[in-house]
Design an enzyme around this catalytic site. Structure first.
Site, PDB file in Angstrom:
ATOM      1  N   ASN A 109      40.315  38.623  37.161  1.00 39.79           N
ATOM      2  CA  ASN A 109      40.098  37.902  38.424  1.00 39.79           C
ATOM      3  C   ASN A 109      38.787  37.134  38.291  1.00 39.79           C
ATOM      4  O   ASN A 109      37.712  37.726  38.325  1.00 39.79           O
ATOM      5  CB  ASN A 109      40.033  38.933  39.565  1.00 39.79           C
ATOM      6  CG  ASN A 109      39.634  38.311  40.889  1.00 39.79           C
ATOM      7  OD1 ASN A 109      39.630  37.095  41.043  1.00 39.79           O
ATOM      8  ND2 ASN A 109      39.290  39.164  41.850  1.00 39.79           N
TER       9      ASN A 109
ATOM     10  N   LYS B 241      37.464  35.001  40.264  1.00 37.51           N
ATOM     11  CA  LYS B 241      36.768  34.721  41.538  1.00 37.51           C
ATOM     12  C   LYS B 241      36.314  33.265  41.569  1.00 37.51           C
ATOM     13  O   LYS B 241      37.041  32.395  41.097  1.00 37.51           O
ATOM     14  CB  LYS B 241      35.613  35.721  41.719  1.00 37.51           C
ATOM     15  CG  LYS B 241      36.090  37.163  41.530  1.00 37.51           C
ATOM     16  CD  LYS B 241      35.120  38.211  41.933  1.00 37.51           C
ATOM     17  CE  LYS B 241      35.763  39.581  41.724  1.00 37.51           C
ATOM     18  NZ  LYS B 241      34.928  40.671  42.198  1.00 37.51           N
TER      19      LYS B 241
ATOM     20  N   HIS C 200      42.549  40.951  48.401  1.00 39.59           N
ATOM     21  CA  HIS C 200      41.356  41.439  47.701  1.00 39.59           C
ATOM     22  C   HIS C 200      40.276  41.773  48.734  1.00 39.59           C
ATOM     23  O   HIS C 200      40.168  41.112  49.764  1.00 39.59           O
ATOM     24  CB  HIS C 200      40.852  40.360  46.731  1.00 39.59           C
ATOM     25  CG  HIS C 200      39.771  40.857  45.832  1.00 39.59           C
ATOM     26  ND1 HIS C 200      38.459  40.949  46.245  1.00 39.59           N
ATOM     27  CD2 HIS C 200      39.804  41.327  44.571  1.00 39.59           C
ATOM     28  CE1 HIS C 200      37.737  41.453  45.257  1.00 39.59           C
ATOM     29  NE2 HIS C 200      38.535  41.681  44.227  1.00 39.59           N
TER      30      HIS C 200
ATOM     31  N   GLU D 222      37.246  41.181  48.890  1.00 33.88           N
ATOM     32  CA  GLU D 222      36.345  40.068  49.236  1.00 33.88           C
ATOM     33  C   GLU D 222      36.998  39.139  50.253  1.00 33.88           C
ATOM     34  O   GLU D 222      36.320  38.548  51.089  1.00 33.88           O
ATOM     35  CB  GLU D 222      35.924  39.325  47.960  1.00 33.88           C
ATOM     36  CG  GLU D 222      34.898  40.148  47.186  1.00 33.88           C
ATOM     37  CD  GLU D 222      34.868  39.912  45.691  1.00 33.88           C
ATOM     38  OE1 GLU D 222      35.462  38.927  45.214  1.00 33.88           O
ATOM     39  OE2 GLU D 222      34.243  40.736  44.989  1.00 33.88           O
TER      40      GLU D 222
ATOM     41  N   GLU E  28      41.297  49.306  44.330  1.00 32.76           N
ATOM     42  CA  GLU E  28      39.926  48.870  44.045  1.00 32.76           C
ATOM     43  C   GLU E  28      38.980  49.441  45.094  1.00 32.76           C
ATOM     44  O   GLU E  28      38.823  48.865  46.184  1.00 32.76           O
ATOM     45  CB  GLU E  28      39.840  47.340  44.085  1.00 32.76           C
ATOM     46  CG  GLU E  28      40.720  46.652  43.078  1.00 32.76           C
ATOM     47  CD  GLU E  28      40.205  45.255  42.749  1.00 32.76           C
ATOM     48  OE1 GLU E  28      39.915  45.015  41.572  1.00 32.76           O
ATOM     49  OE2 GLU E  28      40.057  44.444  43.664  1.00 32.76           O
TER      50      GLU E  28
ATOM     51  N   GLY F  39      31.890  45.082  41.312  1.00 31.78           N
ATOM     52  CA  GLY F  39      30.693  44.298  41.002  1.00 31.78           C
ATOM     53  C   GLY F  39      29.405  45.090  41.073  1.00 31.78           C
ATOM     54  O   GLY F  39      28.317  44.518  41.094  1.00 31.78           O
TER      55      GLY F  39
ATOM     56  N   SER G 195      34.398  47.398  38.356  1.00 29.55           N
ATOM     57  CA  SER G 195      33.482  47.582  37.219  1.00 29.55           C
ATOM     58  C   SER G 195      34.175  48.100  35.957  1.00 29.55           C
ATOM     59  O   SER G 195      33.606  48.916  35.232  1.00 29.55           O
ATOM     60  CB  SER G 195      32.301  48.475  37.614  1.00 29.55           C
ATOM     61  OG  SER G 195      31.574  47.879  38.684  1.00 29.55           O
TER      62      SER G 195
HETATM   63  P1  PGA Z   1      34.472  43.806  39.004  1.00 28.80           P
HETATM   64  O1  PGA Z   1      35.516  43.172  40.059  1.00 28.80           O
HETATM   65  O2  PGA Z   1      35.261  44.112  37.750  1.00 28.80           O
HETATM   66  O3  PGA Z   1      33.444  42.718  38.767  1.00 28.80           O
HETATM   67  O4  PGA Z   1      33.909  45.020  39.626  1.00 28.80           O
HETATM   68  C1  PGA Z   1      36.802  43.685  40.192  1.00 28.80           C
HETATM   69  C2  PGA Z   1      37.564  42.912  41.239  1.00 28.80           C
HETATM   70  O5  PGA Z   1      36.957  42.477  42.218  1.00 28.80           O
HETATM   71  O6  PGA Z   1      38.789  42.708  41.113  1.00 28.80           O
END
Ligand code: PGA
Length: 253
Positions: free
Chosen positions: A9, A11, A95, A97, A167, A173, A213
């Site tokens: 992903n 982003k 997601h 976010e 998630e 992140g 992560s």
């Molecule tokens: P990350 O993000 O691997 O940077 O923690 C995962 C995601 O948001 O799908």
């Protein structure tokens, strides 16, 4: 046997040129990766160019969101049919976010999921609890609400085309991954919800990815868990070397 999925992903990262360059590099590196499905989710602007660049490879293209309508007066939105036209086969829905930044709800996740399915896309539906919810012992309650709300009213046939991503928001992140055991416990719980709603066959078949992560050095431990069927990767999917390292981190047999 569920075939693992490793999805990157991106982003709001990568220009069109950077995205095409990345996929051109990735193509030969994952050409022999037949043990899993490889998906990348570029930003909208790069979808078409990345889909072109990935042609003839085993890399599938996902969008990061879709509206539920085919067309309409929705400034800034993109419809599932437009995504198909741009070369997408998958779309990430709900997601955390998007839930945070755009106030997406389980209801909008449900509408988007149905629209994506109707357009022929494979939805990757995201669920996961906030840190405060985990600390308050509400993880299962939150997952139950998100899974039941997000997947409400789907036929078993529709459901059979869905991928779920667990998630935990506190792991995204932050460099703070859930332990493999912790993730597997949530995956098992989600699979149990699926069993209740859609029966044993579909519960055994649905791929549940872990996200938060994921890195080349922790993917092995996560994938060793039978409940974990792949990863949705943010930060570590932005560099070809680390993404390939995750693709090659197999499920231990
Ligand atoms: P990350 O993000 O691997 O940077 O923690 C995962 C995601 O948001 O799908």
């Amino acid at each position: 046997m569920r075939k693992p999925v490793i999805a990157g992903n991106w982003k709001m990262y990568k220009t069109i040129a950077e995205a095409v360059d990345f996929v051109s590099k990735l193509k030969p590196l994952v050409a022999n990766a037949t043990h899993c499905e490889v998906v990348v989710a570029p930003p909208f602007t790069a979808l078409r160019a990345v889909a072109e660049a990935a042609k003839g490879s085993n890399i599938a293209i996902a969008a990061q969101d879709a509206h539920w309508d085919k067309e309409g007066a929705h400034t800034g939105d993109v419809s599932p049919t437009m995504l198909v036209e741009a070369g997408c086969t998958h779309v990430i829905i709900g997601h955390s976010e998007r839930r945070q930044d755009h106030h997406e709800t389980d209801e909008s996740v449900n509408r988007k999921t149905k629209a994506a399915l109707a357009a022929g896309l494979t939805p990757i539906v995201c669920v996961g609890e906030l840190l405060a919810e985990r600390e308050a012992g509400k993880t299962e309650q939150v997952l139950e609400r998100q899974v039941q709300g997000g997947l409400a009213g789907l036929t078993p046939q529709d459901f059979s085309r869905i991928i779920i991503a667990y998630e935990p928001v506190w792991a995204i992140g932050t460099g703070r991954t859930a332990t493999p055991e912790m993730a597997a416990q949530s995956h098992g719980f989600i699979r149990g919800l699926v069993r209740r709603q859609f029966g044993e066959g579909l519960a055994a078949q649905v791929r549940i990815l872990y996200g938060g992560s994921v890195k080349p050095d922790n993917v092995g431990g996560l994938m060793a868990q039978e409940e974990i069927d792949g990863a949705l990767v943010g930060g570590a999917s932005l560099k070809a070397e680390s993404f390939v390292g995750i693709v090659k981190g197999r499920r231990a047999s």
